[in-house]
Motif scaffolding. Sequence first.
Motif, PDB file in Angstrom:
ATOM      1  N   TYR A   1       4.710   4.749  13.889  1.00  0.00           N
ATOM      2  CA  TYR A   1       5.854   4.074  13.254  1.00  0.00           C
ATOM      3  C   TYR A   1       6.471   4.973  12.179  1.00  0.00           C
ATOM      4  O   TYR A   1       6.732   4.523  11.054  1.00  0.00           O
TER       5      TYR A   1
ATOM      6  N   PRO B   1       4.400  -6.374   8.490  1.00  0.00           N
ATOM      7  CA  PRO B   1       4.198  -7.786   8.816  1.00  0.00           C
ATOM      8  C   PRO B   1       5.234  -8.726   8.223  1.00  0.00           C
ATOM      9  O   PRO B   1       5.527  -9.773   8.813  1.00  0.00           O
TER      10      PRO B   1
ATOM     11  N   THR C   1      -3.534  -4.733   1.136  1.00  0.00           N
ATOM     12  CA  THR C   1      -2.262  -4.284   0.554  1.00  0.00           C
ATOM     13  C   THR C   1      -2.512  -3.025  -0.268  1.00  0.00           C
ATOM     14  O   THR C   1      -3.484  -2.944  -1.019  1.00  0.00           O
TER      15      THR C   1
HETATM   16  C1  LIG Z   1       6.977   2.145   8.768  1.00  0.00           C
HETATM   17  S1  LIG Z   1       5.256   1.801   8.801  1.00  0.00           S
HETATM   18  C2  LIG Z   1       4.624   3.399   8.465  1.00  0.00           C
HETATM   19  C3  LIG Z   1       3.211   3.578   8.973  1.00  0.00           C
HETATM   20  C4  LIG Z   1       2.611   4.918   8.592  1.00  0.00           C
HETATM   21  N1  LIG Z   1       3.264   6.011   9.290  1.00  0.00           N
HETATM   22  C5  LIG Z   1       1.107   4.950   8.888  1.00  0.00           C
HETATM   23  O1  LIG Z   1       0.690   5.676   9.807  1.00  0.00           O
HETATM   24  O2  LIG Z   1       0.371   4.240   8.207  1.00  0.00           O
HETATM   25  C6  LIG Z   1       5.050   0.958   7.270  1.00  0.00           C
HETATM   26  C7  LIG Z   1       3.986  -0.133   7.351  1.00  0.00           C
HETATM   27  O3  LIG Z   1       2.705   0.473   7.427  1.00  0.00           O
HETATM   28  C8  LIG Z   1       1.753  -0.309   6.720  1.00  0.00           C
HETATM   29  N2  LIG Z   1       1.187   0.529   5.650  1.00  0.00           N
HETATM   30  C9  LIG Z   1       1.489   1.805   5.381  1.00  0.00           C
HETATM   31  N3  LIG Z   1       0.728   2.272   4.377  1.00  0.00           N
HETATM   32  C10 LIG Z   1      -0.075   1.258   3.997  1.00  0.00           C
HETATM   33  C11 LIG Z   1      -1.107   1.113   3.013  1.00  0.00           C
HETATM   34  N4  LIG Z   1      -1.458   2.134   2.215  1.00  0.00           N
HETATM   35  N5  LIG Z   1      -1.735  -0.088   2.919  1.00  0.00           N
HETATM   36  C12 LIG Z   1      -1.411  -1.113   3.732  1.00  0.00           C
HETATM   37  N6  LIG Z   1      -0.451  -1.033   4.690  1.00  0.00           N
HETATM   38  C13 LIG Z   1       0.206   0.132   4.809  1.00  0.00           C
HETATM   39  C14 LIG Z   1       2.477  -1.546   6.185  1.00  0.00           C
HETATM   40  O4  LIG Z   1       2.333  -2.577   7.148  1.00  0.00           O
HETATM   41  C15 LIG Z   1       3.909  -1.055   6.146  1.00  0.00           C
HETATM   42  O5  LIG Z   1       4.833  -2.142   6.240  1.00  0.00           O
END
Ligand SMILES: C[S@@+](CC[C@H](N)C(=O)[O-])C[C@H]1O[C@@H](n2cnc3c(N)ncnc32)[C@H](O)[C@@H]1O
Length: 238
Positions: free
Chosen positions: A81, A157, A187
Amino acid sequence: VGLGPGDAALRTPAATAAVRHADAVVGYGPYVDLVDDLLTARQAVVRSPIGAETERCREALRRAAAGETVALVCSGDPGVYAMASLVCELAAGFGDPPVTVVPGVTAALAAAAVLGAPLGHDHAAVSLSDLLTPWPLIEQRLQAVADGDFTVSLYNPRSKRRTGQLDRALAILAGRRPPGTPAAIVTDAGRPGQRVIRTTLADLDPEAVDMLSLVVIGSTTTRWLGDRMVTPRGYRSP
Ligand SMILES: C[S@@+](CC[C@H](N)C(=O)[O-])C[C@H]1O[C@@H](n2cnc3c(N)ncnc32)[C@H](O)[C@@H]1O
């Protein structure tokens, strides 16, 4: 370049080297801030706004085509993503400069480690963002996850404006697994202020979820062992 969830200790040496050796570091502002400790005065630093993903990739490719070594940074893994697919799609339009994808610890793995071992058996990831993907397709995939009894990590989410998707996702999963199925909200995994809510599918409170959260819903074999969420691999019977 995937920077991992945020904590420098979870950044790979390859990611660190890629940022250090870059002539230009390009990324969404808060992600560039994650590597503040690595930046030097000789580097061009381009902090781009959220929503400007295509322009960010084009900027990185324009610079690469001109001979610069560019680190296009993102959180987690660049192939999950994030920007790696778009860079690969756009590269031909910039004369195909060499592209190296530097992996990182994606949120699902960072969150899983915080929780214990929820991904010990087959699992899936689904993004609930319908900005680029039609909602009916997301629902179809959630149904397949429910039918296949996969542990699932839900990316993107819930946001201030997108509030209904998580409720719908939980309802689809609840159609195929018991109310007591282990569930968790992690989170800011691997960042200062990390928060963890350990709960069940029936009791998960969507209000406690935001765009910095990852929601993990277990399969029918997932258990809480104390505060650890565990999906057995099958080595021993419980
Ligand atoms: C656009 S996506 C990017 C994902 C990212 N490239 C990865 O590999 O983790 C963004 C989403 O990833 C999740 N996310 C990214 N970093 C996070 C973290 N440190 N803790 C919890 N959720 C995280 C959340 O659901 C957030 O809305």
